[in-house]
Design a protein around this motif. Structure first.
Motif, PDB file in Angstrom:
ATOM      1  N   HIS A 101       0.826  -1.212   0.000  1.00 25.54           N
ATOM      2  CA  HIS A 101       0.000   0.000   0.000  1.00 25.54           C
ATOM      3  C   HIS A 101       0.856   1.256   0.000  1.00 25.54           C
ATOM      4  N   LEU A 102       1.877   1.316   0.838  1.00 22.58           N
ATOM      5  CA  LEU A 102       2.675   2.539   0.964  1.00 22.58           C
ATOM      6  C   LEU A 102       3.526   2.813  -0.274  1.00 22.58           C
ATOM      7  N   CYS A 103       3.951   1.763  -0.959  1.00 19.76           N
ATOM      8  CA  CYS A 103       4.842   1.939  -2.114  1.00 19.76           C
ATOM      9  C   CYS A 103       4.103   1.820  -3.448  1.00 19.76           C
ATOM     10  N   ALA A 104       2.777   1.787  -3.390  1.00 20.58           N
ATOM     11  CA  ALA A 104       1.966   1.701  -4.614  1.00 20.58           C
ATOM     12  C   ALA A 104       2.344   0.495  -5.462  1.00 20.58           C
ATOM     13  N   ALA A 105       2.654  -0.624  -4.766  1.00 20.32           N
ATOM     14  CA  ALA A 105       2.958  -1.868  -5.472  1.00 20.32           C
ATOM     15  C   ALA A 105       1.668  -2.674  -5.648  1.00 20.32           C
ATOM     16  N   ASP A 106       1.644  -3.497  -6.703  1.00 15.64           N
ATOM     17  CA  ASP A 106       0.464  -4.345  -6.928  1.00 15.64           C
ATOM     18  C   ASP A 106       0.528  -5.601  -6.079  1.00 15.64           C
ATOM     19  N   LYS A 107       1.742  -6.115  -5.881  1.00 17.99           N
ATOM     20  CA  LYS A 107       1.894  -7.373  -5.152  1.00 17.99           C
ATOM     21  C   LYS A 107       3.217  -7.332  -4.377  1.00 17.99           C
ATOM     22  N   ALA A 108       3.291  -8.228  -3.384  1.00 11.90           N
ATOM     23  CA  ALA A 108       4.526  -8.319  -2.597  1.00 11.90           C
ATOM     24  C   ALA A 108       4.633  -9.719  -2.013  1.00 11.90           C
ATOM     25  N   PHE A 109       5.841 -10.166  -1.816  1.00 15.03           N
ATOM     26  CA  PHE A 109       6.037 -11.444  -1.134  1.00 15.03           C
ATOM     27  C   PHE A 109       7.361 -11.430  -0.385  1.00 15.03           C
ATOM     28  N   ILE A 110       7.487 -12.352   0.596  1.00 12.68           N
ATOM     29  CA  ILE A 110       8.712 -12.539   1.367  1.00 12.68           C
ATOM     30  C   ILE A 110       9.159 -13.978   1.221  1.00 12.68           C
ATOM     31  N   TYR A 111      10.423 -14.151   0.854  1.00 14.75           N
ATOM     32  CA  TYR A 111      11.036 -15.471   0.770  1.00 14.75           C
ATOM     33  C   TYR A 111      12.011 -15.630   1.951  1.00 14.75           C
ATOM     34  N   LEU A 112      12.014 -16.811   2.586  1.00  9.72           N
ATOM     35  CA  LEU A 112      12.937 -17.093   3.684  1.00  9.72           C
ATOM     36  C   LEU A 112      13.841 -18.261   3.312  1.00  9.72           C
ATOM     37  N   ARG A 113      15.090 -18.180   3.733  1.00 12.97           N
ATOM     38  CA  ARG A 113      16.078 -19.218   3.422  1.00 12.97           C
ATOM     39  C   ARG A 113      15.893 -20.414   4.344  1.00 12.97           C
ATOM     40  N   ASP A 114      15.952 -21.643   3.766  1.00 12.09           N
ATOM     41  CA  ASP A 114      15.834 -22.849   4.583  1.00 12.09           C
ATOM     42  C   ASP A 114      17.227 -23.402   4.884  1.00 12.09           C
ATOM     43  N   ASP A 115      17.272 -24.551   5.562  1.00 17.91           N
ATOM     44  CA  ASP A 115      18.561 -25.137   5.962  1.00 17.91           C
ATOM     45  C   ASP A 115      19.414 -25.539   4.771  1.00 17.91           C
ATOM     46  N   ALA A 116      18.769 -25.799   3.618  1.00 15.81           N
ATOM     47  CA  ALA A 116      19.520 -26.198   2.420  1.00 15.81           C
ATOM     48  C   ALA A 116      20.025 -25.001   1.630  1.00 15.81           C
ATOM     49  N   GLY A 117      19.719 -23.781   2.070  1.00 12.11           N
ATOM     50  CA  GLY A 117      20.166 -22.594   1.366  1.00 12.11           C
ATOM     51  C   GLY A 117      19.223 -22.125   0.285  1.00 12.11           C
ATOM     52  N   LEU A 118      18.057 -22.780   0.139  1.00 14.57           N
ATOM     53  CA  LEU A 118      17.064 -22.365  -0.849  1.00 14.57           C
ATOM     54  C   LEU A 118      16.064 -21.412  -0.196  1.00 14.57           C
ATOM     55  N   TYR A 119      15.409 -20.618  -1.033  1.00 14.44           N
ATOM     56  CA  TYR A 119      14.474 -19.613  -0.545  1.00 14.44           C
ATOM     57  C   TYR A 119      13.047 -20.022  -0.891  1.00 14.44           C
ATOM     58  N   GLY A 120      12.212 -20.199   0.150  1.00 13.62           N
ATOM     59  CA  GLY A 120      10.821 -20.587  -0.032  1.00 13.62           C
ATOM     60  C   GLY A 120       9.898 -19.463   0.372  1.00 13.62           C
ATOM     61  N   ILE A 121       8.747 -19.385  -0.290  1.00 14.59           N
ATOM     62  CA  ILE A 121       7.805 -18.303  -0.031  1.00 14.59           C
ATOM     63  C   ILE A 121       7.208 -18.460   1.365  1.00 14.59           C
ATOM     64  N   ALA A 122       7.196 -17.357   2.125  1.00 12.57           N
ATOM     65  CA  ALA A 122       6.699 -17.379   3.502  1.00 12.57           C
ATOM     66  C   ALA A 122       5.466 -16.513   3.663  1.00 12.57           C
ATOM     67  N   ALA A 123       5.317 -15.464   2.849  1.00 15.40           N
ATOM     68  CA  ALA A 123       4.143 -14.590   2.931  1.00 15.40           C
ATOM     69  C   ALA A 123       3.991 -13.883   1.595  1.00 15.40           C
ATOM     70  N   ASN A 124       2.746 -13.591   1.193  1.00 15.61           N
ATOM     71  CA  ASN A 124       2.540 -12.861  -0.055  1.00 15.61           C
ATOM     72  C   ASN A 124       1.271 -12.033   0.040  1.00 15.61           C
ATOM     73  N   PHE A 125       1.209 -11.019  -0.789  1.00 16.40           N
ATOM     74  CA  PHE A 125       0.024 -10.168  -0.862  1.00 16.40           C
ATOM     75  C   PHE A 125      -0.271  -9.877  -2.314  1.00 16.40           C
ATOM     76  N   GLY A 126      -1.508 -10.158  -2.737  1.00 17.04           N
ATOM     77  CA  GLY A 126      -1.950  -9.811  -4.087  1.00 17.04           C
ATOM     78  C   GLY A 126      -1.764 -10.901  -5.111  1.00 17.04           C
ATOM     79  N   PHE A 127      -0.990 -11.940  -4.823  1.00 16.66           N
ATOM     80  CA  PHE A 127      -0.760 -12.996  -5.806  1.00 16.66           C
ATOM     81  C   PHE A 127      -1.897 -14.012  -5.782  1.00 16.66           C
ATOM     82  N   SER A 128      -2.065 -14.683  -6.895  1.00 15.17           N
ATOM     83  CA  SER A 128      -3.119 -15.695  -7.010  1.00 15.17           C
ATOM     84  C   SER A 128      -2.728 -16.957  -6.254  1.00 15.17           C
ATOM     85  N   ARG A 129      -3.745 -17.823  -5.958  1.00 10.16           N
ATOM     86  CA  ARG A 129      -3.465 -19.086  -5.294  1.00 10.16           C
ATOM     87  C   ARG A 129      -2.581 -19.966  -6.171  1.00 10.16           C
ATOM     88  N   GLU A 130      -2.768 -19.856  -7.510  1.00 10.61           N
ATOM     89  CA  GLU A 130      -1.967 -20.656  -8.446  1.00 10.61           C
ATOM     90  C   GLU A 130      -0.488 -20.278  -8.325  1.00 10.61           C
TER      91      GLU A 130
END
Length: 901
Positions: free
Chosen positions: A79-108
């Motif tokens: 909302h503050l940055c006039a973005a359409d969508k946003a998400f946060i990726y977090l690093r797991d123990d293997a060093g890969l980044y998985g989605i942890a939270a999102n706003f505006g994206f479809s379920r697909e």
């Protein structure tokens, strides 16, 4: 010409005025435009501040709910940055980044992102930010040659990407991403704002990580405590039922099964030449009957047989998949899948097996196997104890018979000697203290001499009986947590007149924070009185000193040193000083008197309490007797009383400083409050929910959770919000205390009177304590009644057991003071009668008798008496305190007749 010149000047002036008007209009327009831009900036800043404030509120309210914080972060940033969508990726123990939270994206998109974690690298904005550890801003992902996440772009429908790495200690732990559906780059200010949000996300993640780590540590400590408790219970059963092997093994098996989460178990041990299953746990009666007479043969077809064969731990995760397991009947009726067999080893050979099993496939952990091994060691000890017991049983039976005769003699002598002495001491005391009533004013000095002689004779009898009981192993200690300060004051007050008789100066030096000792307070008082009275007796016009300090020598000790400037002793005299009926030499005995038993008994009592008494001396220079006892806290008594819920006026004391905690607790207990303690903020909140105290004293400076946070948590809990909280701290923050809703404020060191004033207002009003005094001796009844004067007591008397039962029919007392040796109906019969009536069983009974109880007497009183006091061997204050505690507790103080002396 003049006219034309005038016309020109007029036209020039008009043009200037027109130009000036146009300039003014332009300036006004520019000013309006600047004002509009400034207003827009101010409005944006206000919206950002308001949104940021709302975000911080969410973070503070949901400190340990990470998902709520992350969801709020992505939505607010969008909302503050006039973005359409946003998400946060977090690093797991293997060093890969998985989605942890999102706003505006479809379920697909969300499902695809969950199934395709992102690796660090230039192919995605997330991977690129993770590698470069700096903000990555792609104005148009379709025009970026390095961007390869076409499926993400297709499902997310975005063109502009902004990725901010979430850094902790220089390492990325996640990426904060904002997107726009059209090519519209983010401004520097928006990038800065998102960076702030990424920092908040890192803080939230770190808080949750620390919280989870603390939770894991707490779980581990809880599991460790459960295991220690189970082990302690087993050891307690072993100590109580040393030679009842079946009970010990059954307890061992059940404890091992419960702690390790096993559904079933057996213990196999050698009986004769074969092995049989001795005890079982969790199995059906059908299975138990099936296997009890089946011998266990060393071999691979069963887990017990395999453990006997290989003399090691056998762990089968699934018996149905084990090719060597071959006992179909047991599988059919037992219903187990995972089995564990631990051999009971003695001198390198198996003497049995402890087996545990689970009905589902769930292997045991290494920690559980280690714990079961500990239990098997205890089982071996128990079996060995029984074996040794069987070997010496006949000799023990003979010794027991001799001991029984000696105990009977001691009990008879105790009663026959103490009963007339009790009458002499009691009557002379009454005649001295009530001289006007009895007309004995002129005979006070002879009466005092008779009274003193009676006390002295009673002391000698008690010394002989104490020594006999110690040597026979019959003397029992009543251990409790004792605050040293009041006990020392009492002993010094008793000794001071003895010091003044020989014109000695009595000096006391004690550290202010000695804490508590777990000792028998009456026996410690006996030791100190003996040593101080000896010092006063052997010193004239000198100094007698009691110095108390805490020392550390492999463990913590309390040293009580009694020094004098008296006659002193030679090395030869010191060598036999602690022998029974021994004094320094014959001339000393003739000149100073005494039996030579006091020091011998004092050392034996100190050793029974885990300490010792030593002496250093030189002729003509005096002596120093040092009593050393193990230092202790209130852990074995108040805290470990099983965290039992206190009753009555309970006050919870929360302080990480053990000394400060003990002092406040002691002050409150001295005023009649029941006290529970907690060593930190988190423990304090837990105990407050368990106990619901009438008030809480709360320290501010604590390491785990400070007092203000605890106070806030109490006020936010609807069930605890009304509990008065008194802040106790070194700092002077009274205004803050009042603002946060504290009921009072104290600064350290705590003023006892001020503490009492603050807490007293929350005490529930109590009716008088009803006491039924049962004794055939009218003199003793009159003395006890004098001790229980005041509005808080209501005393009724009965001269024998039958009269007492009649009184009980009329009114049920709060406590009964009962003599044992009475005509018509004695105290034993009264106790039996109380136990037969359901309405009377819960009445606390304190036995006050001159009889020295033996084992048979104690067994008769076991279920119906809370305490035993020997006449003339306790102070009135001890009796009053015992009654108060029993009535406050509202339940038996111990599981049996305690030998409180």
């Amino acid at each position: 010409m003049a006219k034309n010149g005038k016309t020109k000047r007029t036209a020039s002036a008009a043009r200037k005025r027109q130009t000036a008007a146009v300039d003014r209009k332009r300036d006004v327009a520019d000013l309006k435009q600047e004002n509009t831009a400034l207003w827009r900036k101010l409005n944006e800043a206000y919206q950002q501040q308001a949104a940021t404030a709302d975000l911080f509120k969410v973070i503070s309210r949901s400190t340990f709910d990470l998902q709520s914080v992350l969801d709020t972060l992505v939505e607010t940033a969008s909302h503050l940055c006039a973005a359409d969508k946003a998400f946060i990726y977090l690093r797991d123990d293997a060093g890969l980044y998985g989605i942890a939270a999102n706003f505006g994206f479809s379920r697909e998109f969300e499902e695809y992102a969950k199934q395709h974690p992102i690796a660090p690298g230039p192919g995605t904005v997330t991977g690129r930010a993770a590698v470069e550890c700096r903000p990555v801003h792609i104005h148009d992902v379709l025009a970026d040659p390095g961007y390869k996440a076409s499926k993400f772009q297709e499902l997310g429908d975005y063109r502009t990407d902004l990725a901010i790495p979430m850094m902790r200690e220089g390492v990325p732990i996640g990426v904060f991403v904002l997107t726009r559906a059209i090519v519209d780059p983010f401004s520097d200010k928006q990038i800065e704002l998102v960076s702030t949000f990424a920092d908040q996300a890192v803080i939230a993640i770190e808080n949750v990580r620390l919280f989870k780590a603390e939770q894991a540590r707490s779980r581990e400590l809880h599991e460790s405590l459960e295991q220690q408790t189970a082990t302690a219970n087993v050891l307690k059963v072993i100590s109580r039922s040393t030679f009842d092997l079946q009970t010990v093994l059954q307890t061992l098996l059940e404890s091992a099964g419960k702690v390790c989460g096993a559904d079933m178990g057996t213990i196999t041990r050698k009986q004769g030449t074969a092995f049989f299953r001795s005890v079982a746990y969790g199995f059906t009666r059908e299975f138990t009957e099936l296997v009890k007479d089946v011998p266990v043969q060393p071999g691979r077809r069963t887990v017990a047989g395999r453990a006997l064969l290989e003399s090691r731990v056998i762990h089968i995760p699934d018996v149905q998949c084990d090719p060597d397991y071959d006992w179909p009947e047991a599988l059919k009726h037992g219903g187990f899948r995972t089995v564990l067999g631990v051999p009971l080893m003695r001198e390198g050979a198996p003497i049995g097996v402890l087996s545990l099993s689970r009905s589902e496939v769930q292997p045991f952990t290494d920690k559980e196997i280690e714990l079961v091994t500990t239990f098997t060691d205890q089982a071996v000890i128990a079996i060995e104890n029984v074996r040794l017991f069987d070997e010496i049983q006949e000799k023990s039976r003979q010794l027991e018979s001799a001991s029984q005769h000696k105990s009977q003699f001691l009990a008879t002598m105790s009663h026959e000697l103490r009963t007339p002495l009790n009458a002499i001491i009691g009557l002379t005391d009454l005649m001295v203290t009530n001289a006007a009533r009895f007309g004995t004013e002129k005979a006070l000095e002879p009466l005092r001499r008779v009274h003193g002689a009676g006390i002295h004779l009673l002391s000698l009898i008690n010394q002989v009986l104490d020594l006999s009981k110690i040597e026979a192993g019959k003397l029992e200690l009543s251990l409790e947590s004792v605050s040293l300060g009041p006990l020392i004051d009492d002993v010094v007050g008793t000794t001071r007149p003895l010091a003044e008789q020989n014109k000695n100066r009595l000096v006391v030096e004690a550290a202010p924070s000695l804490g508590t000792l777990t000792v028998d307070p009456m026996r410690l008082r006996q030791i100190l009185l003996n040593l101080l009275s000896n010092a006063c007796k052997f010193t004239k016009q000198g100094e007698v000193a009691l110095r108390v300090r805490k020392v550390v020598d492999n463990q913590s000790w309390i040293e009580l040193a009694i020094s004098d400037t008296g006659i002193g002793m030679t090395a030869e005299q010191q060598a036999k000083l602690f022998e029974e009926f021994s004094q320094a030499d014959a001339s000393t005995a003739r000149h100073y008197g005494g039996t030579g038993l006091g020091l011998a008994i004092s050392r034996k009592l100190a050793r029974m309490m885990g300490g010792d008494v030593t002496v250093t001396s030189a002729p003509g220079k005096g002596s120093v007797f040092t009593v050393r006892l193990p230092a202790g806290s209130d852990a074995p008594t108040r805290a470990a009383a099983g965290h039992r819920r206190p009753s009555g006026d309970c006050v919870l004391v929360i302080d990480d400083d053990a000394t400060a905690r003990d002092l406040v607790a002691h002050h409150l207990e001295a005023e009649g409050f029941s006290v529970a303690t907690a060593a930190g903020g988190l423990e304090g909140l837990k105990r407050a929910r368990e106990l619901r105290p009438i008030a809480i004293t709360l320290d501010v400076m604590m390491p785990d959770l400070d007092g203000w946070s605890v106070l806030a948590a109490l006020r936010q809990d609807s069930e605890l919000a009304e509990i008065p909280v008194i802040m106790v701290t070194i700092l002077d923050e009274q205004r803050r205390s009042a603002a946060l809703g504290a009921a009072g404020y104290l600064t350290k060191p705590v003023n006892r009177e001020r503490l009492h004033q603050l807490v007293q207002r929350y005490r529930a009003p109590a009716p008088p304590t009803r006491v039924l005094l049962v004794d055939d001796d009218p003199v003793h009844r009159e003395r006890v009644r004098a001790w229980l004067e005041g509005r808080q007591w209501s005393v009724r008397e009965a001269a024998n057991g039958r009269e007492a039962l009649t009184r009980l029919q009329d009114d049920k007392p709060d406590v009964i003071l009962l003599d044992l040796m009475m005509p018509e109906m004695d105290g034993f019969q009264v106790v039996d009668a109380l136990q037969e009536e359901a309405d009377w069983r819960d009445i606390p009974v304190i036995v006050v008798t001159a009889r020295d109880l033996d084992r048979e007497d104690r067994e008769r009183l076991n279920s119906g008496v809370q305490s035993v006091l020997v006449k003339e061997a306790f102070r009135p204050a001890d009796l009053v305190e015992r009654i108060r505690r029993l009535v406050q507790a509202g339940q038996p103080a111990s599981s049996g007749a305690g030998a409180t002396r």
